[in-house]
Structures are given as structure tokens and as C-alpha cells.
Design a protein around this motif. Sequence first.
Motif, PDB file in Angstrom:
ATOM      1  N   ILE A  42       0.859  -1.180   0.000  1.00  0.00           N
ATOM      2  CA  ILE A  42       0.000   0.000   0.000  1.00  0.00           C
ATOM      3  C   ILE A  42       0.892   1.225   0.000  1.00  0.00           C
ATOM      4  O   ILE A  42       1.860   1.294   0.756  1.00  0.00           O
ATOM      5  CB  ILE A  42      -0.909   0.025   1.247  1.00  0.00           C
ATOM      6  CG1 ILE A  42      -1.836  -1.187   1.249  1.00  0.00           C
ATOM      7  CG2 ILE A  42      -1.699   1.329   1.322  1.00  0.00           C
ATOM      8  CD1 ILE A  42      -2.572  -1.385   2.543  1.00  0.00           C
ATOM      9  N   ARG A  43       0.573   2.196  -0.831  1.00  0.00           N
ATOM     10  CA  ARG A  43       1.323   3.452  -0.873  1.00  0.00           C
ATOM     11  C   ARG A  43       0.462   4.542  -0.247  1.00  0.00           C
ATOM     12  O   ARG A  43      -0.723   4.650  -0.543  1.00  0.00           O
ATOM     13  CB  ARG A  43       1.683   3.830  -2.301  1.00  0.00           C
ATOM     14  CG  ARG A  43       2.531   5.083  -2.380  1.00  0.00           C
ATOM     15  CD  ARG A  43       2.834   5.420  -3.841  1.00  0.00           C
ATOM     16  NE  ARG A  43       3.659   6.594  -3.906  1.00  0.00           N
ATOM     17  CZ  ARG A  43       4.987   6.579  -3.992  1.00  0.00           C
ATOM     18  NH1 ARG A  43       5.625   5.432  -4.068  1.00  0.00           N
ATOM     19  NH2 ARG A  43       5.675   7.698  -4.041  1.00  0.00           N
ATOM     20  N   THR A  44       1.071   5.341   0.626  1.00  0.00           N
ATOM     21  CA  THR A  44       0.370   6.453   1.251  1.00  0.00           C
ATOM     22  C   THR A  44       1.338   7.633   1.363  1.00  0.00           C
ATOM     23  O   THR A  44       2.457   7.570   0.860  1.00  0.00           O
ATOM     24  CB  THR A  44      -0.204   6.035   2.627  1.00  0.00           C
ATOM     25  OG1 THR A  44      -1.073   7.064   3.093  1.00  0.00           O
ATOM     26  CG2 THR A  44       0.882   5.764   3.646  1.00  0.00           C
ATOM     27  N   THR A  45       0.894   8.684   2.002  1.00  0.00           N
ATOM     28  CA  THR A  45       1.751   9.849   2.200  1.00  0.00           C
ATOM     29  C   THR A  45       2.227   9.891   3.649  1.00  0.00           C
ATOM     30  O   THR A  45       1.619   9.288   4.536  1.00  0.00           O
ATOM     31  CB  THR A  45       0.997  11.155   1.895  1.00  0.00           C
ATOM     32  OG1 THR A  45      -0.051  11.302   2.865  1.00  0.00           O
ATOM     33  CG2 THR A  45       0.417  11.163   0.486  1.00  0.00           C
ATOM     34  N   ALA A  46       3.282  10.625   3.884  1.00  0.00           N
ATOM     35  CA  ALA A  46       3.791  10.791   5.242  1.00  0.00           C
ATOM     36  C   ALA A  46       2.739  11.463   6.125  1.00  0.00           C
ATOM     37  O   ALA A  46       2.578  11.110   7.294  1.00  0.00           O
ATOM     38  CB  ALA A  46       5.086  11.599   5.231  1.00  0.00           C
ATOM     39  N   ALA A  47       1.991  12.410   5.580  1.00  0.00           N
ATOM     40  CA  ALA A  47       0.966  13.114   6.352  1.00  0.00           C
ATOM     41  C   ALA A  47      -0.157  12.165   6.776  1.00  0.00           C
ATOM     42  O   ALA A  47      -0.625  12.212   7.921  1.00  0.00           O
ATOM     43  CB  ALA A  47       0.397  14.279   5.545  1.00  0.00           C
ATOM     44  N   LYS A  48      -0.585  11.283   5.887  1.00  0.00           N
ATOM     45  CA  LYS A  48      -1.640  10.329   6.232  1.00  0.00           C
ATOM     46  C   LYS A  48      -1.143   9.320   7.259  1.00  0.00           C
ATOM     47  O   LYS A  48      -1.878   8.950   8.188  1.00  0.00           O
ATOM     48  CB  LYS A  48      -2.139   9.613   4.979  1.00  0.00           C
ATOM     49  CG  LYS A  48      -2.960  10.509   4.073  1.00  0.00           C
ATOM     50  CD  LYS A  48      -3.385   9.761   2.830  1.00  0.00           C
ATOM     51  CE  LYS A  48      -4.147  10.684   1.892  1.00  0.00           C
ATOM     52  NZ  LYS A  48      -4.504  10.011   0.634  1.00  0.00           N
ATOM     53  N   LEU A  49       0.090   8.870   7.115  1.00  0.00           N
ATOM     54  CA  LEU A  49       0.654   7.946   8.090  1.00  0.00           C
ATOM     55  C   LEU A  49       0.780   8.623   9.455  1.00  0.00           C
ATOM     56  O   LEU A  49       0.458   8.020  10.482  1.00  0.00           O
ATOM     57  CB  LEU A  49       2.014   7.422   7.629  1.00  0.00           C
ATOM     58  CG  LEU A  49       2.709   6.457   8.584  1.00  0.00           C
ATOM     59  CD1 LEU A  49       1.856   5.216   8.841  1.00  0.00           C
ATOM     60  CD2 LEU A  49       4.079   6.082   8.055  1.00  0.00           C
ATOM     61  N   ALA A  50       1.208   9.877   9.477  1.00  0.00           N
ATOM     62  CA  ALA A  50       1.326  10.619  10.737  1.00  0.00           C
ATOM     63  C   ALA A  50      -0.021  10.750  11.429  1.00  0.00           C
ATOM     64  O   ALA A  50      -0.125  10.575  12.650  1.00  0.00           O
ATOM     65  CB  ALA A  50       1.936  11.995  10.483  1.00  0.00           C
ATOM     66  N   ALA A  51      -1.078  11.022  10.670  1.00  0.00           N
ATOM     67  CA  ALA A  51      -2.423  11.136  11.244  1.00  0.00           C
ATOM     68  C   ALA A  51      -2.869   9.801  11.828  1.00  0.00           C
ATOM     69  O   ALA A  51      -3.442   9.747  12.921  1.00  0.00           O
ATOM     70  CB  ALA A  51      -3.413  11.617  10.187  1.00  0.00           C
TER      71      ALA A  51
END
Length: 65
Positions: A42-51
Motif C-alpha cells: 500500500i502506498r500512502t503519504t507521510a501526512a496520512k501515516l502521521a495522522a
Amino acid sequence: MRIVEIQWRKSSFSEQSGNCLELAVVGGGVLVRESDDPAVVIRTTAAKLAAFLEGAKAGEFDDLV
């Protein structure tokens, strides 16, 4: 074409249970996979992972385990 070796990381807590998620940073995104099924990524963004991590730290997902 440049081939990039992905450097997967996992929590040291994973060693105790054998259940782990692995994370890697590639091209400004964050990849997530399960170590026992590494073909599914799965690919996500650093901001989404941080949330998500903030929610996990706050106990928002404790009822799932």
C-alpha cells in the motif's frame, strides 16, 4: 532507468509476536506491507501515516486488538 532498492523497516516489537507491518520511504511516499505477504503493498503519504499514528497513540484503535 534507475533501480532503487527498497529499505523496509519494522518495529522491534514485531519480533516478539512474529506479526509485523513493514514500512519504507520511496519517492516521497510511504509504502506499507505485511511481512508474511510482501507482494501486497500500500502506498500512502507521510501526512496520512502521521495522522494514523497519532490516532493509534491516542488509543483510537485499541478496540481492534
